[in-house]
Design a protein around this motif. Structure first.
Motif, PDB file in Angstrom:
ATOM      1  N   LEU A  39       0.816  -1.189  -0.054  1.00  0.00           N
ATOM      2  CA  LEU A  39       0.088  -0.024  -0.020  1.00  0.00           C
ATOM      3  C   LEU A  39       0.966   1.219  -0.032  1.00  0.00           C
ATOM      4  O   LEU A  39       1.646   1.381   0.854  1.00  0.00           O
ATOM      5  CB  LEU A  39      -0.983  -0.097   1.291  1.00  0.00           C
ATOM      6  CG  LEU A  39      -1.850   1.291   1.293  1.00  0.00           C
ATOM      7  CD1 LEU A  39      -2.898   1.105   0.251  1.00  0.00           C
ATOM      8  CD2 LEU A  39      -2.370   1.265   2.597  1.00  0.00           C
ATOM      9  N   THR A  40       0.628   2.274  -0.880  1.00  0.00           N
ATOM     10  CA  THR A  40       1.499   3.340  -0.835  1.00  0.00           C
ATOM     11  C   THR A  40       0.771   4.343   0.001  1.00  0.00           C
ATOM     12  O   THR A  40      -0.474   4.285   0.468  1.00  0.00           O
ATOM     13  CB  THR A  40       1.303   3.967  -2.464  1.00  0.00           C
ATOM     14  OG1 THR A  40      -0.186   4.462  -2.539  1.00  0.00           O
ATOM     15  CG2 THR A  40       1.726   2.993  -3.333  1.00  0.00           C
ATOM     16  N   ASP A 332      -6.080  -1.625  -6.178  1.00  0.00           N
ATOM     17  CA  ASP A 332      -7.238  -0.633  -6.048  1.00  0.00           C
ATOM     18  C   ASP A 332      -6.456   0.748  -6.001  1.00  0.00           C
ATOM     19  O   ASP A 332      -5.385   0.922  -5.767  1.00  0.00           O
ATOM     20  CB  ASP A 332      -7.678  -0.914  -4.613  1.00  0.00           C
ATOM     21  CG  ASP A 332      -7.020  -1.161  -3.569  1.00  0.00           C
ATOM     22  OD1 ASP A 332      -6.346  -0.138  -3.012  1.00  0.00           O
ATOM     23  OD2 ASP A 332      -6.921  -2.319  -3.033  1.00  0.00           O
ATOM     24  N   PHE A 333      -7.276   1.737  -6.165  1.00  0.00           N
ATOM     25  CA  PHE A 333      -6.980   3.139  -6.371  1.00  0.00           C
ATOM     26  C   PHE A 333      -7.842   4.040  -5.552  1.00  0.00           C
ATOM     27  O   PHE A 333      -8.942   3.676  -5.821  1.00  0.00           O
ATOM     28  CB  PHE A 333      -6.424   3.775  -7.787  1.00  0.00           C
ATOM     29  CG  PHE A 333      -6.316   4.983  -7.662  1.00  0.00           C
ATOM     30  CD1 PHE A 333      -4.935   5.534  -7.264  1.00  0.00           C
ATOM     31  CD2 PHE A 333      -7.065   6.152  -8.154  1.00  0.00           C
ATOM     32  CE1 PHE A 333      -4.498   7.024  -7.227  1.00  0.00           C
ATOM     33  CE2 PHE A 333      -6.708   7.499  -7.704  1.00  0.00           C
ATOM     34  CZ  PHE A 333      -5.511   7.837  -7.383  1.00  0.00           C
ATOM     35  N   ASN A 348      -3.337  12.327  -0.273  1.00  0.00           N
ATOM     36  CA  ASN A 348      -4.532  12.107  -0.456  1.00  0.00           C
ATOM     37  C   ASN A 348      -4.927  11.052  -1.379  1.00  0.00           C
ATOM     38  O   ASN A 348      -6.234  10.833  -1.740  1.00  0.00           O
ATOM     39  CB  ASN A 348      -5.481  13.594  -0.672  1.00  0.00           C
ATOM     40  CG  ASN A 348      -5.120  14.027  -2.201  1.00  0.00           C
ATOM     41  OD1 ASN A 348      -4.046  13.591  -2.441  1.00  0.00           O
ATOM     42  ND2 ASN A 348      -6.164  14.468  -2.902  1.00  0.00           N
ATOM     43  N   ASN A 349      -4.048  10.343  -1.669  1.00  0.00           N
ATOM     44  CA  ASN A 349      -4.263   9.065  -2.758  1.00  0.00           C
ATOM     45  C   ASN A 349      -3.550   7.890  -2.224  1.00  0.00           C
ATOM     46  O   ASN A 349      -2.452   8.022  -1.652  1.00  0.00           O
ATOM     47  CB  ASN A 349      -3.826   9.428  -3.902  1.00  0.00           C
ATOM     48  CG  ASN A 349      -2.579   9.696  -4.270  1.00  0.00           C
ATOM     49  OD1 ASN A 349      -1.870   9.079  -4.525  1.00  0.00           O
ATOM     50  ND2 ASN A 349      -2.240  11.003  -4.217  1.00  0.00           N
ATOM     51  N   GLN A 350      -3.868   6.815  -2.682  1.00  0.00           N
ATOM     52  CA  GLN A 350      -3.336   5.469  -2.183  1.00  0.00           C
ATOM     53  C   GLN A 350      -3.662   4.491  -3.426  1.00  0.00           C
ATOM     54  O   GLN A 350      -4.743   4.302  -3.932  1.00  0.00           O
ATOM     55  CB  GLN A 350      -3.808   4.788  -0.868  1.00  0.00           C
ATOM     56  CG  GLN A 350      -3.610   5.541   0.279  1.00  0.00           C
ATOM     57  CD  GLN A 350      -4.133   5.189   1.491  1.00  0.00           C
ATOM     58  OE1 GLN A 350      -5.286   4.637   1.794  1.00  0.00           O
ATOM     59  NE2 GLN A 350      -3.122   5.020   2.357  1.00  0.00           N
ATOM     60  N   THR A 351      -2.487   3.647  -3.505  1.00  0.00           N
ATOM     61  CA  THR A 351      -2.813   2.478  -4.481  1.00  0.00           C
ATOM     62  C   THR A 351      -2.409   1.246  -3.870  1.00  0.00           C
ATOM     63  O   THR A 351      -1.456   1.075  -3.136  1.00  0.00           O
ATOM     64  CB  THR A 351      -1.892   2.680  -5.536  1.00  0.00           C
ATOM     65  OG1 THR A 351      -2.166   3.765  -6.459  1.00  0.00           O
ATOM     66  CG2 THR A 351      -1.983   1.246  -6.507  1.00  0.00           C
ATOM     67  N   GLY A 352      -3.122   0.187  -3.936  1.00  0.00           N
ATOM     68  CA  GLY A 352      -2.953  -1.035  -3.006  1.00  0.00           C
ATOM     69  C   GLY A 352      -2.748  -2.119  -4.149  1.00  0.00           C
ATOM     70  O   GLY A 352      -3.669  -2.081  -5.263  1.00  0.00           O
ATOM     71  N   VAL A 353      -1.943  -3.005  -3.779  1.00  0.00           N
ATOM     72  CA  VAL A 353      -1.943  -4.493  -4.518  1.00  0.00           C
ATOM     73  C   VAL A 353      -1.555  -5.578  -3.872  1.00  0.00           C
ATOM     74  O   VAL A 353      -0.798  -5.521  -2.790  1.00  0.00           O
ATOM     75  CB  VAL A 353      -0.637  -4.334  -5.592  1.00  0.00           C
ATOM     76  CG1 VAL A 353      -0.260  -5.661  -6.427  1.00  0.00           C
ATOM     77  CG2 VAL A 353      -0.517  -3.062  -6.485  1.00  0.00           C
ATOM     78  N   ALA A 354      -2.427  -6.808  -3.840  1.00  0.00           N
ATOM     79  CA  ALA A 354      -2.248  -7.790  -3.080  1.00  0.00           C
ATOM     80  C   ALA A 354      -2.534  -8.973  -3.764  1.00  0.00           C
ATOM     81  O   ALA A 354      -3.188  -9.007  -4.740  1.00  0.00           O
ATOM     82  CB  ALA A 354      -3.453  -7.614  -1.854  1.00  0.00           C
TER      83      ALA A 354
END
Length: 361
Positions: A39-40, A332-333, A348-354
């Protein structure tokens, strides 16, 4: 002679017990699910994070459910369901509740429906989690944040619940007893949903109100699913919530978000979502989901009340290794502005990879 009579009596008792047991059943069931996720902007320094945690859609759980045939199409039923953290082995709640998800007993009739008593999922959660939300009310903040205001109210203690199916019409109603002396309504809840299937279209409307020490939280939902083919569905809906309890501002925040200087006495959210599920091949399923929320009169980082917009998009791929085991991957973003800046630990933004693994038993 007495010994013979006693032996015959014992045999008849054993046979009758076998007959009773033959009409009853108790099932142990559950699922175990965990994922490794990157997660960023996971903290105030905007650092990335790699961690093992909950599954993308389904928290790990186990339970016991039972039924006894009482005759005439009526059965006695019960359900006890626990939720836990697979990666730590701990109960997945802060108040050490053993059966966090469900603990109820009731009666079910083939014609008249089901009446249950205890701690139960609300009708809203039943409909959104089972049918109308593309992510089945997901577990990551980035694909479930739209439900955070109603999150504390997805289960209700000391409740009575009715479920009925009449042709294409499915109805659910629940009332939760507040248990406060001198005030019947304080800390109580009630919720109603009605869904109807017409050919390929299924639509649902619902309302839920919770009282918290005399202050109200309300949510209205309208949802629909259209089945194009057996393998392809389109889902969409609208959620409107009004919170006078002050809980929504805090519950909307994710882990690591800054402490709010104040909370709103009248926060209003209008949320929209759209998504699809596609069974590409027998083992491969794809889910696409997008969520948008406009908040008004919400708490801001500066301590005032204001508006804000948050939106997110998720892609989920699931591959079945067997009927009970699957691997999955998701991206997800999420991005927010205005009042929603209070819900992010960093930018104020996040990118997740799982990637994750799920097994049902």
């Amino acid at each position: 002679m007495k010994k013979t009579i006693a032996a015959v009596g014992a045999s008849l008792l054993a046979l009758s017990a076998q007959g009773a047991f033959a009409q009853s059943s108790v099932t142990l069931y559950g699922l175990v699910d965990t994922s490794v996720r990157y997660l960023t902007n996971a903290n105030s320094n905007n650092d990335g994070q790699v961690a093992m945690g909950e599954g993308v859609e389904t928290p790990s759980r186990f339970g016991l459910k039972g039924t006894e045939d009482l005759g005439g199409g009526t059965s006695a039923i019960f359900k006890l369901e626990n939720q836990f953290q697979l990666w730590s082995g701990k109960l997945d709640n802060s108040n050490n509740t053993l059966f966090q998800r469900n603990a109820y007993v009731g009666l079910s009739n083939n014609q008249y429906g089901t009446l249950t008593f205890g701690r139960q999922q609300t009708p809203f959660f039943d409909e959104m989690g089972n049918t109308y939300d593309p992510m089945t009310v997901g577990d990551y903040w980035q694909d479930s944040w739209v439900y955070n205001p109603v999150g504390p109210f997805l289960f209700t203690n000391s409740s009575v619940k009715y479920t009925g199916q009449f042709g294409g019409l499915h109805v659910e109603g629940m009332y939760g007893f507040g248990g406060v002396a001198g005030s019947v309504g304080e800390n109580s809840m009630y919720g109603l949903t009605a869904s109807y299937d017409v050919g390929p279209l299924s639509a649902d409307v619902g309302f839920q109100q919770n009282d918290v020490s005399g202050k109200k939280f309300n949510i209205v939902n309208v949802s629909a699913v259209y089945t194009f083919t057996q393998s392809l569905k389109l889902l969409a809906g609208w959620l409107h919530s009004q919170d006078n309890t002050g809980l929504a501002d805090v519950d909307m925040q994710q882990s690591g978000a800054p402490t709010l200087a104040r909370v709103s006495p009248n926060r209003i959210d209008d949320s929209f979502y759209v998504g699809s599920t596609w069974q590409v091949t027998p083992p491969l399923a794809l889910t696409f989901a997008g969520y948008y929320d406009h908040a008004r009169n919400a708490a801001t980082l500066g301590g005032s009340l204001g508006a804000g917009v948050n939106y997110s998009a998720t892609v989920l791929a699931e591959y079945s290794l067997s009927k009970r085991t699957e691997v999955y991957g998701t991206v997800d973003f999420t991005r927010g502005n205005g009042a929603f800046l209070a819900d992010y630990p960093g930018r104020n933004n996040q990118t997740g990879v799982a990637i994750g693994l799920r097994n049902l038993f």
